[in-house]
Write an enzyme that holds these catalytic residues in place. Structure first.
Site, mmCIF file in Angstrom:
data_model
loop_
_atom_site.group_PDB
_atom_site.id
_atom_site.type_symbol
_atom_site.label_atom_id
_atom_site.label_comp_id
_atom_site.label_asym_id
_atom_site.label_seq_id
_atom_site.Cartn_x
_atom_site.Cartn_y
_atom_site.Cartn_z
ATOM 1 N N ASP A 13 -3.160 -17.991 1.985
ATOM 2 C CA ASP A 13 -4.310 -18.662 1.385
ATOM 3 C C ASP A 13 -4.841 -19.759 2.299
ATOM 4 O OD1 ASP A 13 -1.836 -19.757 0.898
ATOM 5 O OD2 ASP A 13 -2.249 -20.364 -1.156
ATOM 6 N N LYS B 107 3.295 -15.169 2.604
ATOM 7 C CA LYS B 107 3.209 -15.896 1.335
ATOM 8 C C LYS B 107 4.636 -16.181 0.868
ATOM 9 C CE LYS B 107 0.776 -17.610 -2.114
ATOM 10 N NZ LYS B 107 0.028 -18.872 -1.946
ATOM 11 N N ASP C 4 -10.977 -8.405 7.355
ATOM 12 C CA ASP C 4 -12.320 -8.186 6.834
ATOM 13 C C ASP C 4 -13.077 -9.510 6.736
ATOM 14 O OD1 ASP C 4 -12.010 -5.492 6.704
ATOM 15 O OD2 ASP C 4 -12.040 -5.333 4.529
ATOM 16 N N ASP D 134 -5.308 -6.648 5.876
ATOM 17 C CA ASP D 134 -6.507 -5.950 5.426
ATOM 18 C C ASP D 134 -7.572 -6.955 4.990
ATOM 19 O OD1 ASP D 134 -8.297 -4.079 4.514
ATOM 20 O OD2 ASP D 134 -7.087 -3.386 2.849
ATOM 21 N N TYR E 266 0.810 -1.212 0.000
ATOM 22 C CA TYR E 266 0.000 0.000 0.000
ATOM 23 C C TYR E 266 0.847 1.267 0.000
ATOM 24 C CZ TYR E 266 -4.058 -2.929 1.127
ATOM 25 O OH TYR E 266 -5.059 -3.866 1.114
#
Length: 357
Positions: free
Chosen positions: A223, A190, A251, A247, A141
């Site tokens: 994942d 990851k 959520d 993020d 970001y």
């Protein structure tokens, strides 16, 4: 205690829910003999409309001089044009940088009174209590971005960058929190694909081995974590991860208790004022209707008292009041599932009633 609290109501339902949290904070201050000085400032879409800047200098200055900050929400369809010079969300990114708020704490706690509101089966969700630590000022970001070419040949890029100190400080905070809970920490990355995640994994492992050998530590790919949150959420205690992964995962996890309207968050740095907010958005479709759920913002005010002002007893009083309101059967529309519901102000009144007892 004397404290300066900056209110950033923002857009959509922000002003409605912040108003209820302010009432709660004022009631707590009166009961315990504290002096809270409130001031309200612009951020987000309303700031763009007023002065052309999603985070005016006046707002930044007020926040830096405060004891803590309570934020409502920013954004809405009015400012969604992707070609716009600036967007409301830019104000959020900037304030995090300006205040050095590198750690976002998101508790995913299941209230017993709302267990049937969860989309998951009771046997899967019951007992879930996860504290997420999301790194907030690094990663993709904040990476260099741009576009090249035009038309059918146009491409876009955004870099994901993490440094050793950025990983160290968020992992340390998360590990310290784990020691005060069930002493278990899960790091999400990851590393099988991304180079920044490989750095994250190696740095996190060293911090844990050198400084927190007593904390049970494991690593999960992002994942896989997305699946585990649905099929075995109660297996996790404290979870730490990077900006983008945090993020998305938080959520997803926010739906475990059944509503975004129940979950607060805290953004903290090194000693400066913390920023507290509900994790939901500005909900422009219900703005001004008086039906928004203020409980996440009220719970965010409890986090403000605990983390920025060191007022644990006062924070617990608010949290107990929220539990009592739910036990009484009060529900806003997002929690009622088609049943009887009350509005924003009425829910605030119900919390205030319990605070007075």
């Amino acid at each position: 205690m004397k404290a300066k609290i900056v209110l950033l109501p923002g857009d959509g339902i922000g002003p409605e829910i912040v108003a209820q949290a302010q009432r709660v904070l004022e009631a707590v201050a009166s009961r315990f003999g504290h002096e809270f000085e409130f001031s309200s400032h612009l951020i987000g879409g309303i700031a763009i409309d007023t002065c052309g800047d999603p985070l005016p200098d006046e707002t930044v200055a007020a926040c830096k001089e405060s004891s803590a900050i309570l934020l409502g929400a920013v954004g809405g369809p009015k400012w969604d044009d992707p070609s716009a010079k600036t967007r409301p969300e830019a104000g959020l990114l900037k304030i995090r940088k300006e205040l050095g708020l590198f750690a976002n704490l998101r508790p995913i706690r299941l209230f017993d009174q709302l267990i049937d509101a969860s989309p998951l089966k009771r046997e899967i969700i019951e007992g879930t209590d996860i504290l997420f630590f999301r790194e907030l000022t690094g990663g993709i970001y904040f990476g260099e971005s741009g576009r090249e070419g035009s038309g059918d040949t146009e491409s876009a890029y955004q870099k994901m960058i993490y440094s050793v100190p950025e990983v160290q400080r968020i992992v340390r905070l998360a590990a310290k929190a784990a020691r005060n809970r069930e002493n278990r920490l899960t790091s999400v990355d990851k590393a099988n694909v991304l180079e920044p995640s490989r750095l994250w994994r190696s740095v996190a492992a060293k911090v844990m081995a050198d400084e927190f050998p007593d904390v049970e530590y494991d690593v999960v790919l992002v994942d896989s974590m997305a699946m585990h949150l649905i099929n075995r959420p109660k297996d996790f205690d404290v979870v730490v991860t990077g900006n983008m992964f945090g993020d998305i995962l938080t959520d997803e996890a926010s739906m475990l208790p059944g509503s975004l309207g129940m979950l607060p968050s805290a953004s903290l740095g090194d000693g400066g004022p913390g920023l507290y907010e509900p994790i939901h958005g500005s909900a422009p479709d219900i703005a001004g209707k008086g039906i928004a759920n203020p409980l996440a913002t009220i719970l965010a005010s409890a986090m403000l008292l605990r983390h920025s002002l060191g007022l644990g007893e006062e924070a617990e009083l608010i949290e107990t009041a929220v539990e009592s309101v739910l036990a009484d059967g009060h529900r806003t529309a997002d929690l009622a599932r088609g049943g009887a519901s009350i509005g924003t102000e009425a829910m605030g009144d119900a919390v205030m009633k319990h605070l007075a007892n």
